[in-house]
Design an enzyme around this catalytic site. Sequence first.
Site, PDB file in Angstrom:
ATOM      1  N   SER A  21       2.825  10.982  12.027  1.00 45.89           N
ATOM      2  CA  SER A  21       3.767   9.831  12.143  1.00 45.89           C
ATOM      3  C   SER A  21       3.457   9.029  13.300  1.00 45.89           C
ATOM      4  CB  SER A  21       4.985  10.615  12.148  1.00 45.89           C
ATOM      5  OG  SER A  21       5.406  11.076  10.884  1.00 45.89           O
TER       6      SER A  21
HETATM    7  N1  SAH Z   1       5.810  15.761  10.564  1.00 46.87           N
HETATM    8  C1  SAH Z   1       4.393  14.869  10.226  1.00 46.87           C
HETATM    9  C2  SAH Z   1       4.488  13.940   9.124  1.00 46.87           C
HETATM   10  C3  SAH Z   1       3.600  14.302   7.943  1.00 46.87           C
HETATM   11  S1  SAH Z   1       3.363  13.218   6.992  1.00 46.87           S
HETATM   12  C4  SAH Z   1       3.913  14.481  11.552  1.00 46.87           C
HETATM   13  O1  SAH Z   1       4.466  15.282  12.580  1.00 46.87           O
HETATM   14  O2  SAH Z   1       3.113  13.730  11.773  1.00 46.87           O
HETATM   15  C5  SAH Z   1       4.597  14.119   5.719  1.00 46.87           C
HETATM   16  C6  SAH Z   1       4.140  15.293   5.083  1.00 46.87           C
HETATM   17  O3  SAH Z   1       5.239  15.638   4.086  1.00 46.87           O
HETATM   18  C7  SAH Z   1       2.726  15.200   4.282  1.00 46.87           C
HETATM   19  O4  SAH Z   1       2.015  16.419   4.929  1.00 46.87           O
HETATM   20  C8  SAH Z   1       3.141  15.592   2.830  1.00 46.87           C
HETATM   21  O5  SAH Z   1       2.348  16.505   2.344  1.00 46.87           O
HETATM   22  C9  SAH Z   1       4.561  16.545   3.234  1.00 46.87           C
HETATM   23  N2  SAH Z   1       5.440  16.538   2.052  1.00 46.87           N
HETATM   24  C10 SAH Z   1       5.651  15.683   0.931  1.00 46.87           C
HETATM   25  N3  SAH Z   1       6.401  16.088   0.152  1.00 46.87           N
HETATM   26  C11 SAH Z   1       6.859  17.317   0.472  1.00 46.87           C
HETATM   27  C12 SAH Z   1       7.546  18.317  -0.073  1.00 46.87           C
HETATM   28  N4  SAH Z   1       8.362  18.046  -1.350  1.00 46.87           N
HETATM   29  N5  SAH Z   1       7.882  19.368   0.605  1.00 46.87           N
HETATM   30  C13 SAH Z   1       7.108  19.671   1.749  1.00 46.87           C
HETATM   31  N6  SAH Z   1       6.427  18.724   2.152  1.00 46.87           N
HETATM   32  C14 SAH Z   1       6.135  17.556   1.748  1.00 46.87           C
END
Ligand code: SAH
Length: 220
Positions: A70
Site C-alpha cells: 500500500s
Molecule cells: N497490507 C498490505 C497490503 C497488501 S495488498 C500492505 O501493507 O501493503 C492486499 C492483500 O490482500 C493482498 O496480498 C491480497 O492477496 C490480500 N487479500 C485479498 N483478498 C483477501 C482475502 N479474502 N483474505 C485475505 N487476504 C486477501
Amino acid sequence: MSEARFAGIGMTSARTRERLIQRLIEQGIKNSEVLERIRSVPRHIFIDEALASRAYEDTALPIGFGQTISQPFMVAYMTEVLLEAGPLYNVLEIGTGCGYQSAVLSGLVSNIHTIERIESLFIAAKRRLKEMGVQNISFRHGDGYEGWRAKGPYNGIIVTAAPVEVPPTLLSQLAMGGRLIMPVGVDGAQQLILYTRNEQGLQDKILGPAAFVPLQAGVL
Ligand code: SAH
C-alpha cells in the site's frame, strides 16, 4: 538479516525516509506516533530489491501475484483513523500482503491477527516479520471474508483490499466501541469507510476515495 540492511543506504537512507515523513505531514497526517513508526519501519525490506530505490516514494508498488504494497499515505492515514479513539488492544488485519501495514501497526497496538489468502505472500510476510523481531502478530493463511472469530472480538479491524460490499462477518467480529476501516466498491469507484460500533448499533462514515486491490474469496 544484517543491521546494515535495515538501516538502508543511498536511496533507502535516513534522509530519503525523512522526505517521505515531511510529505505525509504536508498531506495531513498528524499523529506523531504514527509518523515516528513510519520513520522507523524500513519499507525497503518489504519489496523486491529491484524496487528498493523507490521504497520511500509515496506510492503503491508491486509485490508479485498481482498484489501491491500500500501507499505510505494510506497506511499512515488508516492507522491514524483506527487509533483516533484511543489505544487498541486487539486488532484484525485482512490482507497481510508483504506485511508492511502489520509492521507499522505492531509498534502501536498490543496484538494483531493478520490473514492473507495467497500462501506465498503469507509465508514471506511471516518470515520477514519474525526476522525483524516482531512478536505481537499472529499470522493466518485463509480467507479474510470469514474473519478470525476465535481471536475476536476486535477493537480495531483494518481491511487492506476492497470488497464490493462490506462483509457482515467482519462487522460481527467488531467489539463494542470498536472501529473498522476498509475500502469498499468496484475498481475506480472505491470509498474508504469507517464503521464504529456503539450502544446505538453500527455507524458508518465515508472518509473519501480509495484505490485498493480487490478483496477476493477463497485461498491460493
Ligand atoms: N497490507 C498490505 C497490503 C497488501 S495488498 C500492505 O501493507 O501493503 C492486499 C492483500 O490482500 C493482498 O496480498 C491480497 O492477496 C490480500 N487479500 C485479498 N483478498 C483477501 C482475502 N479474502 N483474505 C485475505 N487476504 C486477501
